[in-house]
Motif scaffolding. Sequence first.
Motif, PDB file in Angstrom:
ATOM      1  N   THR A   1     -41.229  19.219 -29.315  1.00 59.87           N
ATOM      2  CA  THR A   1     -41.255  17.795 -29.643  1.00 59.87           C
ATOM      3  C   THR A   1     -41.656  17.540 -31.099  1.00 59.87           C
ATOM      4  OG1 THR A   1     -43.558  17.575 -28.932  1.00 59.87           O
ATOM      5  CG2 THR A   1     -41.854  17.249 -27.263  1.00 59.87           C
ATOM      6  N   GLN A   2     -41.889  18.602 -31.874  1.00 61.33           N
ATOM      7  CA  GLN A   2     -42.329  18.449 -33.247  1.00 61.33           C
ATOM      8  C   GLN A   2     -41.279  18.963 -34.226  1.00 61.33           C
ATOM      9  OE1 GLN A   2     -46.154  20.484 -33.231  1.00 61.33           O
ATOM     10  NE2 GLN A   2     -47.219  18.516 -33.268  1.00 61.33           N
ATOM     11  N   GLN A   3     -41.328  18.409 -35.417  1.00 60.96           N
ATOM     12  CA  GLN A   3     -40.430  18.830 -36.491  1.00 60.96           C
ATOM     13  C   GLN A   3     -41.220  19.614 -37.530  1.00 60.96           C
ATOM     14  OE1 GLN A   3     -37.065  18.286 -36.645  1.00 60.96           O
ATOM     15  NE2 GLN A   3     -37.135  17.294 -34.638  1.00 60.96           N
ATOM     16  N   GLY A   4     -40.580  20.588 -38.162  1.00 59.01           N
ATOM     17  CA  GLY A   4     -41.239  21.358 -39.215  1.00 59.01           C
ATOM     18  C   GLY A   4     -42.267  22.335 -38.686  1.00 59.01           C
TER      19      GLY A   4
ATOM     20  N   TRP B   1     -47.411  17.832 -45.737  1.00 59.28           N
ATOM     21  CA  TRP B   1     -46.551  16.670 -45.977  1.00 59.28           C
ATOM     22  C   TRP B   1     -46.884  15.510 -45.055  1.00 59.28           C
ATOM     23  CZ3 TRP B   1     -44.230  16.746 -50.376  1.00 59.28           C
ATOM     24  CH2 TRP B   1     -43.775  17.936 -50.931  1.00 59.28           C
ATOM     25  N   GLY B   2     -47.646  15.773 -44.006  1.00 57.01           N
ATOM     26  CA  GLY B   2     -47.987  14.711 -43.073  1.00 57.01           C
ATOM     27  C   GLY B   2     -46.881  14.468 -42.063  1.00 57.01           C
ATOM     28  N   THR B   3     -47.192  13.659 -41.054  1.00 54.69           N
ATOM     29  CA  THR B   3     -46.224  13.365 -39.991  1.00 54.69           C
ATOM     30  C   THR B   3     -45.900  11.884 -39.887  1.00 54.69           C
ATOM     31  OG1 THR B   3     -48.056  13.208 -38.392  1.00 54.69           O
ATOM     32  CG2 THR B   3     -46.977  15.356 -38.621  1.00 54.69           C
ATOM     33  N   ILE B   4     -46.594  11.067 -40.676  1.00 56.14           N
ATOM     34  CA  ILE B   4     -46.430   9.618 -40.555  1.00 56.14           C
ATOM     35  C   ILE B   4     -45.035   9.154 -40.951  1.00 56.14           C
ATOM     36  CG2 ILE B   4     -47.245   9.073 -42.892  1.00 56.14           C
ATOM     37  CD1 ILE B   4     -48.703   6.662 -41.642  1.00 56.14           C
ATOM     38  N   ASP B   5     -44.352   9.912 -41.819  1.00 59.36           N
ATOM     39  CA  ASP B   5     -43.017   9.509 -42.279  1.00 59.36           C
ATOM     40  C   ASP B   5     -41.905   9.937 -41.330  1.00 59.36           C
ATOM     41  OD1 ASP B   5     -43.485   8.369 -45.092  1.00 59.36           O
ATOM     42  OD2 ASP B   5     -44.589  10.243 -45.162  1.00 59.36           O
TER      43      ASP B   5
ATOM     44  N   GLN C   1     -35.629  18.028 -43.531  1.00 59.59           N
ATOM     45  CA  GLN C   1     -36.251  17.258 -44.616  1.00 59.59           C
ATOM     46  C   GLN C   1     -37.534  17.916 -45.099  1.00 59.59           C
ATOM     47  OE1 GLN C   1     -36.473  13.461 -42.677  1.00 59.59           O
ATOM     48  NE2 GLN C   1     -34.431  12.821 -43.363  1.00 59.59           N
ATOM     49  N   TYR C   2     -38.306  18.496 -44.181  1.00 53.15           N
ATOM     50  CA  TYR C   2     -39.503  19.241 -44.583  1.00 53.15           C
ATOM     51  C   TYR C   2     -39.123  20.399 -45.515  1.00 53.15           C
ATOM     52  CZ  TYR C   2     -42.937  17.063 -41.418  1.00 53.15           C
ATOM     53  OH  TYR C   2     -43.801  16.200 -40.806  1.00 53.15           O
ATOM     54  N   THR C   3     -38.051  21.095 -45.163  1.00 49.72           N
ATOM     55  CA  THR C   3     -37.588  22.211 -45.988  1.00 49.72           C
ATOM     56  C   THR C   3     -37.163  21.726 -47.374  1.00 49.72           C
ATOM     57  OG1 THR C   3     -36.846  23.423 -44.025  1.00 49.72           O
ATOM     58  CG2 THR C   3     -35.931  24.114 -46.139  1.00 49.72           C
TER      59      THR C   3
END
Length: 364
Positions: free
Chosen positions: A150-153, A161-165, A171-173
């Motif tokens: 359920t998570q990205q990156g 980078w945080g997760t709020i965005d 995109q993390y890469t």
Amino acid sequence: MTGSSRTIGQQESAVITCVNCGKELDEFTGVPAAEDWYKDTRFVHYCRDCQESYFEELAQKTTPHLALFYCCVAFNIPMAPLEIPNMDDVSTPWLAYLENLRRSGRLEQDNGEPSTFFDGIVDILKLFGGDLSSGEVAKAIQLEKNIRDTQQGSQRQRKVWGTIDGFTSEQYTELDRLYAIQSKPYEAAGIDAMMEYNLREICKNLLRYSIELSCNSKDSAANAKKYLDIAETIKASNLMRRKDEKPVEDLRVDTIVDKLEKQGFLKNGKLLGYSELLKKLQGERPHYPHSKDAADQMLLCINNTMRKNMGLGIETELPETMRFDAMSGEFEEEAPQWERDIKAKLGLFPLSDRERGEPGAAGP
């Protein structure tokens, strides 16, 4: 791995380097390895930073706990479940695991030789159970898999980078790639906590700029320009880019003399007398485009980083030994808007009574 040699006293010693990045390996950058398996190199073939990068990629493809086991096999390090750190509390899990092994003495055998994978748990069934679904770390791995779905990156990417965005893994890469480009010019001079934050904010806005350009909506061009302007504003506000800066003139004697005369240090081509020059120099005070509280916040971050490295808790107040009195005009009297916005995003509270607005606080 042996790229060159160096002479220590009368004895020539080979310089051992990381097979990936070429960094010289020593007791600080590398991990000592058993002679039986590494012969004369005596270090794991990858430096600590490259080991951590290898772990991060594995963790993204599998889970942090499973990646830890794979790294133990790859780097010939003992697997000791009791020394596994809390993955949510550390930013570099593999390095934290190595430190735990060192503190517990598990990195060395009884004879003083570096430990190997065979000095820990080597039977995968003991770790994951006979059906590979139970055992000492299997439940943690299953939980990580459920969360990962359920998570990205990667965990590192989410931390920095945080997760709020709501960034995707791709995109993390891309943010990592942008940071490598944007931070390159400042590496030699050093990147402090404030610059680190600004660089990452710049990268986020550059990513949003690229996303908007790829859209076909009527507002995409205007939105893209908005994000690019924000990135440029952050650079300009933090002296990372000087606005309207002229090309550096050739370093010539007449150029130096001209500039010194314009500043008043020379008169008719002659340097001022000692007393006059001293008075002039004392009047040359720097001015920084942020409040003193921003400098205090940076010092507090540095202090807490040192405390974390020593295994101590963090502090919310700047220690007395790190406090300083600012010269008149050295900092902005009031924090500029960009500084207040950054503090709001980071959840930082003013460290001085004056900025807190507490009753009885001393004026400037």
